[in-house]
Motif scaffolding. Structure first.
Motif, PDB file in Angstrom:
ATOM      1  N   LEU A   4      27.125  38.811  44.302  1.00  0.00           N
ATOM      2  CA  LEU A   4      27.532  40.451  44.022  1.00  0.00           C
ATOM      3  C   LEU A   4      29.147  40.507  44.642  1.00  0.00           C
ATOM      4  N   LEU A   6      31.780  43.653  44.792  1.00  0.00           N
ATOM      5  CA  LEU A   6      32.683  44.821  44.872  1.00  0.00           C
ATOM      6  C   LEU A   6      33.934  45.370  43.879  1.00  0.00           C
ATOM      7  N   PHE A  35      21.443  38.767  47.683  1.00  0.00           N
ATOM      8  CA  PHE A  35      22.459  37.500  47.515  1.00  0.00           C
ATOM      9  C   PHE A  35      23.242  37.092  48.735  1.00  0.00           C
ATOM     10  N   THR A  66      26.679  40.114  39.733  1.00  0.00           N
ATOM     11  CA  THR A  66      26.571  41.340  39.469  1.00  0.00           C
ATOM     12  C   THR A  66      28.416  41.954  39.545  1.00  0.00           C
ATOM     13  N   LEU A  68      29.979  45.720  40.704  1.00  0.00           N
ATOM     14  CA  LEU A  68      30.065  46.740  40.766  1.00  0.00           C
ATOM     15  C   LEU A  68      31.058  47.445  41.435  1.00  0.00           C
TER      16      LEU A  68
ATOM     17  N   LEU B 114      25.040  51.641  46.933  1.00  0.00           N
ATOM     18  CA  LEU B 114      26.229  50.347  46.292  1.00  0.00           C
ATOM     19  C   LEU B 114      24.679  49.608  46.127  1.00  0.00           C
ATOM     20  N   LEU B 117      22.178  50.410  42.804  1.00  0.00           N
ATOM     21  CA  LEU B 117      22.958  50.020  41.968  1.00  0.00           C
ATOM     22  C   LEU B 117      22.778  48.665  41.515  1.00  0.00           C
ATOM     23  N   SER B 118      23.036  47.599  42.611  1.00  0.00           N
ATOM     24  CA  SER B 118      23.587  46.458  42.511  1.00  0.00           C
ATOM     25  C   SER B 118      22.399  46.247  41.957  1.00  0.00           C
ATOM     26  N   ALA B 121      21.760  46.409  37.659  1.00  0.00           N
ATOM     27  CA  ALA B 121      22.715  46.123  36.685  1.00  0.00           C
ATOM     28  C   ALA B 121      22.408  45.063  35.539  1.00  0.00           C
TER      29      ALA B 121
END
Lengths: 122, 122
Positions: A4, A6, A35, A66, A68, B114, B117-118, B121
């Protein structure tokens, strides 16, 4: 392994970048089922850059990332700049799978958080 | 009457300002028990300005305003610029009570959003 990443804007004020790094550490805990790698990167003004952040994930063993976007609106940064930087990263790592999550400001929960913050006003 | 004033940075891109206005309309529904007036204002690049937003609330009958900074980090905007603009507004409306809520990025719930939201994806 799934990573992941960010992505924040980045600030000249290092304390703001540190807020993003602290949030990233929180995400490590909260997303560890999904993750195994959690990193952050900055569009500008701070390091690592987006291609550098992707490379860090790959070096840690990621074959899927992924992304974000830690942004409040669907502006140029989300629509153009981040995809451009990810394009550079994909040239460096052509086998990597990159998925992009919706940006923070698009989350339905934002208005409920704002209501909750309004009750903490002093 | 109590008013809620959502303060965003403001963008040259009007669609980003409209996202804030749309969020403000959502807040009207979600906070109507506590606030009879809900408005937004922008630090720069869009209207109404912060003093103008405060004046709109006062004209609608507010004697108390809760300011909600729609910002992700505790940078100069939150620490210096918004208080400065609120100072101007208080000179215009000396009887008004102004309270400031924590900025969005400080909310504990951000990391959970978050993570959620991940999972979206693509």
């Amino acid at each position: 392994m799934d990573a992941l990443l960010l992505i924040a804007h980045g600030s000249r004020r290092e304390a703001s970048n540190d807020e993003v790094r602290e949030l990233t550490r929180e995400l490590v805990q909260k997303s560890k089922r999904k993750f195994s790698i959690v990193e952050c990167a900055f569009l500008e003004l701070a390091i690592p850059s987006i291609p550098e952040g992707v490379t860090i994930c790959v070096q840690k063993g990621a074959n899927s990332i992924t992304v974000l976007p830690y942004f409040l609106s669907a502006g140029r940064h989300v629509a153009v700049d981040i995809p451009e930087e990810l394009g550079k990263a994909m040239q460096l790592h052509p086998q990597l799978e990159i998925k992009v999550a919706p940006y923070l400001g698009s989350a339905n929960e934002i208005s409920s958080i704002l209501v909750s913050l309004s009750k903490q006003a002093a």
